[in-house]
Design a protein around this motif. Structure first.
Motif, PDB file in Angstrom:
ATOM      1  N   SER A   1       0.825  -1.204   0.000  1.00 16.31           N
ATOM      2  CA  SER A   1       0.000   0.000   0.000  1.00 16.31           C
ATOM      3  C   SER A   1       0.859   1.255   0.000  1.00 16.31           C
ATOM      4  N   TYR A   2       0.232   2.345  -0.431  1.00 20.53           N
ATOM      5  CA  TYR A   2       0.867   3.662  -0.482  1.00 20.53           C
ATOM      6  C   TYR A   2      -0.110   4.659   0.115  1.00 20.53           C
ATOM      7  N   ALA A   3       0.323   5.378   1.147  1.00 20.64           N
ATOM      8  CA  ALA A   3      -0.512   6.370   1.835  1.00 20.64           C
ATOM      9  C   ALA A   3       0.308   7.644   2.028  1.00 20.64           C
ATOM     10  N   PRO A   4       0.335   8.516   1.008  1.00 18.94           N
ATOM     11  CA  PRO A   4       1.166   9.723   1.125  1.00 18.94           C
ATOM     12  C   PRO A   4       0.653  10.669   2.206  1.00 18.94           C
ATOM     13  N   THR A   5       1.617  11.327   2.866  1.00 21.66           N
ATOM     14  CA  THR A   5       1.281  12.298   3.906  1.00 21.66           C
ATOM     15  C   THR A   5       1.734  13.695   3.519  1.00 21.66           C
ATOM     16  N   ALA A   6       2.384  13.826   2.364  1.00 20.72           N
ATOM     17  CA  ALA A   6       2.866  15.129   1.903  1.00 20.72           C
ATOM     18  C   ALA A   6       2.807  15.177   0.382  1.00 20.72           C
ATOM     19  N   SER A   7       2.796  16.376  -0.135  1.00 21.47           N
ATOM     20  CA  SER A   7       2.791  16.574  -1.585  1.00 21.47           C
ATOM     21  C   SER A   7       4.230  16.417  -2.088  1.00 21.47           C
ATOM     22  N   ALA A   8       4.580  15.164  -2.424  1.00 21.02           N
ATOM     23  CA  ALA A   8       5.951  14.859  -2.844  1.00 21.02           C
ATOM     24  C   ALA A   8       5.987  13.488  -3.510  1.00 21.02           C
ATOM     25  N   SER A   9       7.045  13.256  -4.271  1.00 19.80           N
ATOM     26  CA  SER A   9       7.283  11.937  -4.864  1.00 19.80           C
ATOM     27  C   SER A   9       8.017  11.079  -3.845  1.00 19.80           C
ATOM     28  N   SER A  10       7.706   9.781  -3.846  1.00 17.91           N
ATOM     29  CA  SER A  10       8.334   8.857  -2.911  1.00 17.91           C
ATOM     30  C   SER A  10       8.748   7.595  -3.644  1.00 17.91           C
ATOM     31  N   THR A  11       9.832   6.977  -3.175  1.00 18.46           N
ATOM     32  CA  THR A  11      10.268   5.676  -3.680  1.00 18.46           C
ATOM     33  C   THR A  11      10.692   4.831  -2.493  1.00 18.46           C
ATOM     34  N   ALA A  12      10.632   3.512  -2.677  1.00 18.03           N
ATOM     35  CA  ALA A  12      11.087   2.581  -1.645  1.00 18.03           C
ATOM     36  C   ALA A  12      11.371   1.241  -2.305  1.00 18.03           C
ATOM     37  N   GLU A  13      12.070   0.382  -1.571  1.00 19.84           N
ATOM     38  CA  GLU A  13      12.385  -0.952  -2.076  1.00 19.84           C
ATOM     39  C   GLU A  13      12.039  -1.982  -1.013  1.00 19.84           C
ATOM     40  N   LEU A  14      11.270  -2.995  -1.423  1.00 19.60           N
ATOM     41  CA  LEU A  14      10.934  -4.122  -0.562  1.00 19.60           C
ATOM     42  C   LEU A  14      11.918  -5.245  -0.880  1.00 19.60           C
ATOM     43  N   LYS A  15      12.604  -5.752   0.141  1.00 17.42           N
ATOM     44  CA  LYS A  15      13.578  -6.826  -0.020  1.00 17.42           C
ATOM     45  C   LYS A  15      13.019  -8.070   0.662  1.00 17.42           C
ATOM     46  N   ILE A  16      12.801  -9.138  -0.136  1.00 19.68           N
ATOM     47  CA  ILE A  16      12.232 -10.374   0.383  1.00 19.68           C
ATOM     48  C   ILE A  16      13.302 -11.460   0.333  1.00 19.68           C
ATOM     49  N   MET A  17      13.758 -11.875   1.507  1.00 21.02           N
ATOM     50  CA  MET A  17      14.753 -12.939   1.610  1.00 21.02           C
ATOM     51  C   MET A  17      14.036 -14.293   1.556  1.00 21.02           C
ATOM     52  N   HIS A  18      14.672 -15.261   0.890  1.00 20.93           N
ATOM     53  CA  HIS A  18      14.109 -16.609   0.785  1.00 20.93           C
ATOM     54  C   HIS A  18      15.250 -17.573   0.494  1.00 20.93           C
TER      55      HIS A  18
END
Length: 181
Positions: free
Chosen positions: A117-134
Motif C-alpha cells: 500500500s501507499y498512503a502519502p502524507t505530503a505533496s511529494a514523490s516517494s520511492t522505496a524498495e521491498l527486499k524479500i529474503m528466501h
C-alpha cells in the motif's frame, strides 16, 4: 587397487555418452551411478516495479503482489520468512503485509499474496524498495515502489440550467432598490 570417480554436470535434458578405455590390464567397472540433483527453485513476482501514480494526500492505494515458486514439478520448495522482509527507507509512506507471519513454504507452482500500500502524507514523490529474503536461487527478491502525493483538487462549480433551458454559470448578484423620482 585404485578407484577413480568422475563427476559431470548435465545442465539440460540430453544424452550423456561415456566411453571406457582400457588403461590398465584387467580393469573392471564396479558400478555407474547417475544422480539427479534438483536445481534450486526461484521465487517469481507478479511485478518487480509498482508505480502507484498520483494519490491524494490522506488516501491509501492498495495493490496485490503475487509471489510464486517458479521451480518445476518435483523440484525444491521455496521458504519465505516474512519477519525478515524489509522496506527501505524506513518511514516511507509505503507498507506491506504477508498473509501470515510464520515462514511460508511454497512447493513448485504454489503462490502467496503480499498486500502493498501507499498512503502519502505530503505533496511529494516517494520511492522505496521491498527486499524479500528466501532460500531460492534468486534471493533476495527486490520490489521497487514509487508514487506521488498530491493535494486534493479544489471543487469546480458546475454550470446551472436556467429558465428556458439555457446553461449558465451560477452568478451572485445583489439588486439595489430603484428609487423613483
Amino acid at each position: 587397487n585404485k578407484g577413480v570417480m568422475k563427476s559431470f554436470v548435465v545442465s539440460s535434458d540430453s544424452n550423456l555418452d561415456i566411453d571406457f578405455g582400457r588403461v590398465a590390464e584387467n580393469t573392471s567397472i564396479k558400478g555407474i551411478e547417475i544422480l539427479s540433483i534438483a536445481q534450486p527453485a526461484t521465487l517469481n513476482a507478479s511485478a518487480t516495479v509498482f508505480d502507484f501514480g498520483d494519490i491524494t494526500i490522506g488516501q491509501t492505494e492498495t495493490r496485490q503482489l503475487t509471489l510464486t515458486n517458479g521451480g518445476a514439478a518435483g523440484g525444491s520448495n521455496v521458504t519465505i520468512d516474512p519477519t525478515i522482509a524489509s522496506l527501505a527507507p524506513a518511514g516511507s509512506p509505503f507498507a506491506f503485509s504477508f498473509a501470515q507471519s510464520s515462514p511460508i513454504v511454497l512447493a513448485p507452482g504454489q503462490s502467496t499474496v503480499v498486500t502493498v500500500s501507499y498512503a502519502p502524507t505530503a505533496s511529494a514523490s516517494s520511492t522505496a524498495e521491498l527486499k524479500i529474503m528466501h532460500n531460492g536461487a534468486n534471493s533476495p527478491l527486490n520490489i521497487q515502489f514509487s508514487g506521488r502525493g498530491v493535494e486534493e483538487a479544489p471543487a469546480v462549480a458546475a454550470p446551472a440550467i436556467g429558465r428556458g433551458g439555457r446553461i449558465g454559470w451560477p452568478v451572485r448578484a445583489e439588486l439595489a432598490p430603484r428609487l423613483r423620482s
